[in-house]
Scaffold this active site. Structure first.
Site, short mmCIF file in Angstrom:
data_model
loop_
_atom_site.label_atom_id
_atom_site.label_comp_id
_atom_site.label_asym_id
_atom_site.label_seq_id
_atom_site.Cartn_x
_atom_site.Cartn_y
_atom_site.Cartn_z
N VAL A 64 -48.09 -60.67 -68.65
CA VAL A 64 -48.62 -62.15 -68.88
C VAL A 64 -47.62 -62.82 -69.59
O VAL A 64 -48.03 -62.25 -71.37
CB VAL A 64 -49.78 -62.82 -68.58
N LYS A 115 -49.12 -63.21 -62.07
CA LYS A 115 -50.37 -63.30 -63.72
C LYS A 115 -51.58 -63.83 -63.66
O LYS A 115 -52.09 -63.57 -64.84
CB LYS A 115 -48.90 -64.23 -63.94
N GLY A 136 -28.75 -62.60 -64.75
CA GLY A 136 -30.03 -62.08 -65.19
C GLY A 136 -31.81 -62.48 -65.82
O GLY A 136 -32.08 -61.34 -65.52
N VAL A 168 -37.48 -53.50 -70.19
CA VAL A 168 -38.98 -53.62 -71.16
C VAL A 168 -38.87 -52.19 -71.37
O VAL A 168 -38.80 -52.06 -72.71
CB VAL A 168 -40.14 -54.05 -69.96
N LYS A 205 -47.20 -56.81 -63.84
CA LYS A 205 -48.34 -57.63 -63.81
C LYS A 205 -48.55 -57.42 -62.01
O LYS A 205 -50.00 -57.66 -61.83
CB LYS A 205 -47.62 -58.88 -63.55
N GLU A 214 -50.68 -56.90 -72.28
CA GLU A 214 -50.25 -58.14 -72.58
C GLU A 214 -48.55 -58.52 -72.07
O GLU A 214 -49.07 -59.61 -72.23
CB GLU A 214 -50.29 -58.00 -74.24
N GLY A 220 -37.05 -61.23 -71.36
CA GLY A 220 -36.41 -60.44 -72.38
C GLY A 220 -36.72 -59.61 -73.10
O GLY A 220 -37.84 -59.14 -73.17
N GLU A 271 -34.17 -61.97 -60.11
CA GLU A 271 -33.79 -61.09 -59.39
C GLU A 271 -32.00 -61.08 -58.45
O GLU A 271 -32.16 -62.25 -58.39
CB GLU A 271 -34.18 -59.98 -58.50
N ILE A 289 -46.12 -63.88 -75.73
CA ILE A 289 -47.47 -64.36 -75.64
C ILE A 289 -48.85 -63.62 -75.80
O ILE A 289 -49.49 -63.90 -74.99
CB ILE A 289 -47.75 -65.56 -75.14
#
Lengths: 409, 409
Positions: A119, A192, A174, A13, A92, A116, A289, A177, A123
């Site tokens: 979760v 979530k 990927g 991320v 989360k 944002e 992603g 995990e 989206i």
């Protein structure tokens, strides 16, 4: 005006965020990036720090908390909020564990916390619950919230892989995990759903209270059953409210073609909201992603810059935030090697049938028993749509078993 | 703090807003409601005014513009913005005609204009384009944006009604106007797509430039063709951008089961956004109806109260807002009584075939010709998915015609 940004974590991320920030006209590049592992090979273009204090020493305007360790994440986020700094988090597990304290820190010290990306990644479901649905009365919220599980189910249903093959492929790609248990046993989804419940209903239920059953024990029989009925299996999380209280559960569910979740494949996530005035809404997008999740983090930063913060207007701060869940029965197909498991957990069974050494039953299961069953190795559950009768299920099961017998003759 | 609210119009949307406002804790009931027709029977609990000046005389904090007349709507909205008052509008025709002036009035006088209800009613697409997608690079935006057309298509495909029967049913149910031409000829969709293009790409193209073809001439042959191929017809609006410019068109389109638009039925609307970082997102929700549309208006009021306004950050105010559309060819099936129409409008036809006095062809049509063809009575068009070959289409058409012949023998 340039803002100072401190970043914790440079995994999937964090790298996604960095890649996006570099391209934008505002160039919100972090001036400090703190990572943990000094031995890991990293890009030589970026200077990393290994001391979290470096972030705070620079008096940042914003802190991005994008690490996976839950305790450290809470430490950095709460430290920042106590200094009135706005924090963006994608963690989360940490949020689900500490939202009441984090909401309180925002109220007391005036810093904002946006999350944002935590979760359904890309989206904008939390933002929409906080803005578009702010004054609407939400009746239910439902979702496919784990990209790895959904990827595995897609490979099983669309490519005919076995559960084990699909899981290995998800790990190679990927999406899962090396220890994928949190993804496939519903634990990640519970974090979530717990966050969504707070924004949808204003209550903190805690993920331990959410009845959770994963896809880890899905067997060939259940998959063949779904296929023979023209249905798919999706790991669905659902929370709903009536005048008695809130119910919440996560369970592999048979879905029919007309259900919008039917077409949600691979690493996509989706959320369905039913409310009094806006009525049915359905959102679908990438649930994992580097770029979609990094873009959600970047989006939060832009929203914060524009003055946006969560109002938590469904939370009634005069009443305790904690809510004991009202969990009513869910109608399931249960499969187990032990008849006793079925008799102890299923209420008003529509049938109990032994086929090839497995007991199958259709009946209502109390969601409070789900999480206990989730730890057993030989039990599998599928929530059933209302239209599916016991005799449909039985006929299909017998048909599958008969054709298997034919195969082995 | 109580805010003063003036409301113009008390039709379907105004009544939906009023019903919602009465139930909320903040009770944002308009203190002035201006309506036009003095002779209409109305609720005796509410005092109405017939003079628009009454709204302005009360120095309102917010004005809700929910009338259908486009010129009057522009007059009230611009008057309010000139006084720095925040305006909520649901009038897509008015907005689509005047957005550049209305953006300017917001910049000069500081009042805000929100209009989420004008496109796809309850779906928060404009808000999401302005917040979540604010810094993302949008590649395409696509949608089902007219509830009446979609309702008609659902009745044709799911209940086997003819076009005429479905249209009458839509009128009986109140989904289509007594003169439904704006709904079914794509004109209503063009207003909405024009608004979306501004928020997605920062350009004002004007709805006259958008290549538009409606569902009004859909014949039995095209419907039978879609059914025989397992496809549905949906009225799809699409705008996309590449390095050369923006293309935009509205055209009845064959969609396959795996397309998320396939399952969008009845008065639902849906929007699909493809962007560089967040990638694919899909939103579905009620695209018509008193409560969903009224709730979108109420939601705008709450957002405005929270300080939210559109940033129009994709608009580059140093360059002209107007953009000449780059419209490339769309691959269609065309049906016409005249071979000349086909020869003049279709480029590189894959075949031209006369069956029972109708000419059919598959080939590329320049979108700039669509709007002219839209006015002809005997021409019908269907955009084709890439995977559908000419020979698939031809075989299906011949099959349909053969079975018809059999019927009439």
């Amino acid at each position: 005006m340039t803002k100072r940004i401190g970043l914790f974590g440079f995994g999937v991320v964090g790298q996604g965020y960095y890649q996006i920030a570099k391209k934008q006209k505002e160039k919100w590049i972090p001036d400090t990036i703190v990572v943990k592992d000094q031995k890991k090979r990293r890009s030589s273009d970026i200077r990393f720090s290994y001391d979290s204090q470096d972030v705070f020493d620079k008096n940042p305007d914003y802190i991005l908390e994008l690490i996976s360790n839950m305790e450290e994440a809470y430490e950095y986020a709460s430290e920042a909020l106590k200094r009135g700094i706005t924090v963006i988090s994608a963690n989360k597990k940490m949020l689900s564990a500490h939202l009441p304290e984090l909401i309180n820190l925002q109220k007391v010290f005036g810093g904002k916390l946006l999350y944002e990306a935590s979760v359904a990644a890309g989206i904008p479901v939390i933002t929409n619950l906080e803005t578009h649905f702010e004054e609407d009365n939400i009746i239910s919220i439902e979702g496919i919230l784990n990209g790895s599980s959904n990827y595995i189910l897609s490979r099983i249903f669309n490519n005919g892989l076995s559960f084990g093959e699909a899981l290995r492929l998800a790990q190679q790609k990927g999406f899962a995990e090396s220890d994928p248990s949190f993804d496939i046993n519903g634990s990640d989804v519970a974090s979530k759903l717990n966050i969504l419940i707070l924004h949808a209903f204003g209550k903190f239920v805690g993920e331990k209270q959410i009845a959770t059953f994963g896809i880890q024990n899905l067997g060939e029989d259940e998959i063949a059953l779904a296929k023979s009925l023209g249905l798919k299996i999706k790991l669905i999380a659902k929370a709903e409210k009536d005048y008695r209280g809130i119910s919440a559960y996560i369970i592999p569910t048979l879905v029919e073609e007309s259900n919008p979740f039917f077409g949600v494949e691979n690493e996509y996530n989706a959320v369905k909201i039913n409310s009094e005035h806006l009525q049915d809404q359905f959102y679908q997008g990438k649930g994992a992603g580097s770029l979609p999740t990094g873009a959600a983090v970047y989006g939060d930063l832009i929203k914060a810059r524009n003055g946006f913060g969560y109002n938590y207007s469904k939370v009634n701060f005069d009443k305790p935030l904690d809510e004991k869940l009202l969990n009513l029965g869910v109608r399931v197909l249960i499969k187990s090697k032990s008849e006793e498991i079925i008799e102890t957990n299923i209420f008003s069974p529509e049938f109990i049938k032994c086929i090839d050494g497995f007991y199958f039953s259709v009946g209502k299961i109390k969601p409070k028993n789900l999480s206990k069953l989730n730890e057993l190795k030989e039990v599998s559950l599928l929530a059933l749509p209302d239209f599916l009768t016991s005799s449909d299920v039985l006929k299909s099961l017998e048909g599958i078993k008969k054709s298997e017998e034919l195969l082995f003759k």
